[in-house]
Design a protein around this motif. Structure first.
Motif, PDB file in Angstrom:
ATOM      1  N   ASP A  20     -32.731 -16.799 -13.764  1.00 22.73           N
ATOM      2  CA  ASP A  20     -33.557 -17.620 -12.901  1.00 22.73           C
ATOM      3  C   ASP A  20     -32.809 -17.876 -11.598  1.00 22.73           C
ATOM      4  O   ASP A  20     -31.638 -18.212 -11.605  1.00 22.73           O
ATOM      5  CB  ASP A  20     -33.844 -18.938 -13.623  1.00 22.73           C
ATOM      6  CG  ASP A  20     -34.762 -19.850 -12.824  1.00 22.73           C
ATOM      7  OD1 ASP A  20     -35.203 -19.421 -11.743  1.00 22.73           O
ATOM      8  OD2 ASP A  20     -35.040 -20.954 -13.310  1.00 22.73           O
ATOM      9  N   SER A  22     -33.898 -20.086  -9.180  1.00 17.52           N
ATOM     10  CA  SER A  22     -34.326 -21.319  -8.535  1.00 17.52           C
ATOM     11  C   SER A  22     -33.112 -22.018  -7.953  1.00 17.52           C
ATOM     12  O   SER A  22     -32.003 -21.912  -8.461  1.00 17.52           O
ATOM     13  CB  SER A  22     -35.027 -22.223  -9.542  1.00 17.52           C
ATOM     14  OG  SER A  22     -34.163 -22.553 -10.614  1.00 17.52           O
ATOM     15  N   SER A  29     -30.408 -32.680 -11.033  1.00 26.13           N
ATOM     16  CA  SER A  29     -31.494 -31.998 -11.746  1.00 26.13           C
ATOM     17  C   SER A  29     -31.222 -30.502 -11.836  1.00 26.13           C
ATOM     18  O   SER A  29     -31.495 -29.867 -12.861  1.00 26.13           O
ATOM     19  CB  SER A  29     -32.824 -32.248 -11.031  1.00 26.13           C
ATOM     20  OG  SER A  29     -33.142 -33.615 -11.018  1.00 26.13           O
ATOM     21  N   SER A  32     -28.719 -29.917 -14.531  1.00 26.13           N
ATOM     22  CA  SER A  32     -29.371 -30.060 -15.838  1.00 26.13           C
ATOM     23  C   SER A  32     -30.154 -28.806 -16.199  1.00 26.13           C
ATOM     24  O   SER A  32     -30.105 -28.334 -17.345  1.00 26.13           O
ATOM     25  CB  SER A  32     -30.296 -31.281 -15.814  1.00 26.13           C
ATOM     26  OG  SER A  32     -30.951 -31.441 -17.056  1.00 26.13           O
ATOM     27  N   ASP A  33     -30.853 -28.239 -15.230  1.00 25.13           N
ATOM     28  CA  ASP A  33     -31.599 -26.996 -15.474  1.00 25.13           C
ATOM     29  C   ASP A  33     -30.648 -25.847 -15.793  1.00 25.13           C
ATOM     30  O   ASP A  33     -30.928 -25.006 -16.667  1.00 25.13           O
ATOM     31  CB  ASP A  33     -32.439 -26.643 -14.253  1.00 25.13           C
ATOM     32  CG  ASP A  33     -33.615 -27.584 -14.053  1.00 25.13           C
ATOM     33  OD1 ASP A  33     -33.974 -28.299 -15.010  1.00 25.13           O
ATOM     34  OD2 ASP A  33     -34.172 -27.596 -12.935  1.00 25.13           O
ATOM     35  N   THR A  36     -29.471 -26.173 -19.300  1.00 21.49           N
ATOM     36  CA  THR A  36     -30.525 -25.749 -20.230  1.00 21.49           C
ATOM     37  C   THR A  36     -30.572 -24.232 -20.342  1.00 21.49           C
ATOM     38  O   THR A  36     -30.726 -23.678 -21.439  1.00 21.49           O
ATOM     39  CB  THR A  36     -31.884 -26.290 -19.756  1.00 21.49           C
ATOM     40  OG1 THR A  36     -31.837 -27.723 -19.741  1.00 21.49           O
ATOM     41  CG2 THR A  36     -33.002 -25.827 -20.665  1.00 21.49           C
ATOM     42  N   GLU A  37     -30.416 -23.556 -19.207  1.00 25.22           N
ATOM     43  CA  GLU A  37     -30.431 -22.088 -19.239  1.00 25.22           C
ATOM     44  C   GLU A  37     -29.224 -21.546 -19.998  1.00 25.22           C
ATOM     45  O   GLU A  37     -29.345 -20.575 -20.759  1.00 25.22           O
ATOM     46  CB  GLU A  37     -30.447 -21.528 -17.819  1.00 25.22           C
ATOM     47  CG  GLU A  37     -30.558 -20.003 -17.797  1.00 25.22           C
ATOM     48  CD  GLU A  37     -30.726 -19.434 -16.408  1.00 25.22           C
ATOM     49  OE1 GLU A  37     -30.627 -18.195 -16.273  1.00 25.22           O
ATOM     50  OE2 GLU A  37     -30.946 -20.202 -15.451  1.00 25.22           O
TER      51      GLU A  37
END
Length: 390
Positions: A20, A22, A29, A32-33, A36-37
């Motif tokens: 990803d 992004s 945030s 945090s993403d 998660t990945e």
């Protein structure tokens, strides 16, 4: 000096799109993403927590990323700045000190010792200046920044994997501002894929072990397509009546054809049987080189044309070549003029790789196209005359 010598190893550009991309937004945030990945990729949640806890955005990294004016310096001046008698002497001393390691480099990976010595010299001054940026912070900062998330997000995730394997400390591992680690400055993904335990101690330590660093760098070059036992660059002399439009990376011919056109070597015979391109880093009145297929591998290590030319040339010096003939290049453009030129080239539909004041490969190609259109000497060297006519 390390600030001036910082370079960006772009060895994972071919792998973009695997994660990803992004970027931007709230930094917490974003982290945090990213965590998660990492967990979705198989990292244990506790390991991901340990890696990302304490990660901070580093404004000094962003400042360094925006400030790479050293690459605006023309090749002759850049080479003279980086190549000194002291660097040559220490390079030859290291070649002797690590002779057995370089024998392995050449036998196992087909990379001449001069090539690795030049990278070792330019990246960290033979290991003396490896950078003091926190690597985890640097990678996550650059992944969050939206200039090149496709490059740095995979590298940040690779650093998490290195941490899970015990080969990385997110709080203590340091290196260059762009996230490279060790004596020859490799990114985490490159270490995962090409790290070599050269000294046999059971770990890959690119910061403290020259054998590990040199063999890992050689393996990476082989992985990038280095052709074993072949040369990479040779200085040549050009006939005065040469068709200069035939020069540049866009034109490749057999060495035998270049010889028939009057191109002559300055340091022993050219490698007949191979192909190559004639490069004029400062136009027809400056130094001239024949670049063999291995030369193009350098751009997977670093995308700066000036850095690549200088590193490749220094490698030939370490192998015994003489000092290049600087010639008498025509006056070029300063950084402000170069940005003005790039702006005009973009307005004419050329992709110059961004308005950065750096004469890179894309800008050179655009210059050549406009020189052709305007009936000027087509040698890829931008002059005030070209800027004026545009």
């Amino acid at each position: 000096m390390r600030q001036l010598l910082c370079t960006l190893a772009l060895t994972c550009l071919a792998q973009t799109g695997l994660a990803d991309t992004s970027c931007g937004g709230n930094f917490s945030s974003f982290v945090s993403d990213l965590k998660t990945e990492a967990i979705s990729n198989g990292i244990e949640p506790a390991t991901a927590d340990a890696f990302f806890d304490g990660i901070r955005q580093d404004p000094a990294v962003l400042a360094a990323d925006r400030k790479q004016g050293v690459f605006q310096i023309p090749f002759v001046d850049f080479a003279r700045r980086l190549i000194s008698e002291d660097r040559l002497r220490r390079g030859r001393a290291n070649a002797q000190k690590y002779d057995a390691v370089f024998d392995r480099v050449e036998t196992d990976y087909g990379v001449d010792r001069g090539v690795l010595l030049a990278f070792w010299a330019f990246e960290t001054d033979y290991g003396a200046f490896q950078g003091d940026f926190n690597t985890a912070d640097a990678l996550v900062t650059l992944a969050h920044d939206c200039r090149r998330p496709e490059l740095f997000r995979p590298q940040a995730l690779a650093a998490v994997t290195l941490f899970a394997q015990g080969g990385f400390d997110p709080r203590r591992t340091t290196g260059a501002w762009a996230g490279e680690i060790g004596m020859v400055q490799m990114l985490p993904r490159d270490i995962l894929e090409n790290g070599v335990d050269g000294d046999g101690d059971g770990v890959v330590s690119l910061k403290t072990s020259a054998p590990d660093a040199l063999l890992s760098g050689a393996k990476m070059l082989q992985d990038l397509g280095w052709r074993a036992g072949e040369p990479w660059l040779a200085e040549v002399t050009m006939p005065s009546d040469f068709d200069w439009s035939q020069t540049g990376l866009e034109t490749t011919k057999p060495v035998s054809e270049w010889l028939s056109l009057g191109v002559k070597p300055r340091n022993g015979p050219l490698a007949d049987g191979l192909t190559g391109s004639v490069l004029l880093p400062q136009g027809k009145d400056g130094p001239a080189f024949l670049a063999y297929p291995n030369f193009r591998v350098y751009f997977d290590w670093n995308q700066s044309f000036t850095y690549v030319m200088t590193a490749a040339y220094f490698a030939t010096r370490l192998q015994g070549a003489q000092v290049f003939d600087a010639g008498a290049p025509r006056t070029g453009l300063d950084g402000t003029q170069m940005k003005a030129l790039q702006t005009k080239l973009e307005a004419r539909g050329h992709d110059v790789g961004g308005i950065d004041g750096i004469l890179g490969a894309a800008t050179r190609a655009a210059v050549r196209a406009e020189q052709t259109r305007l009936g000027l000497t087509v040698d890829g060297w931008p002059t005030p005359e070209l800027l004026s006519q545009l």
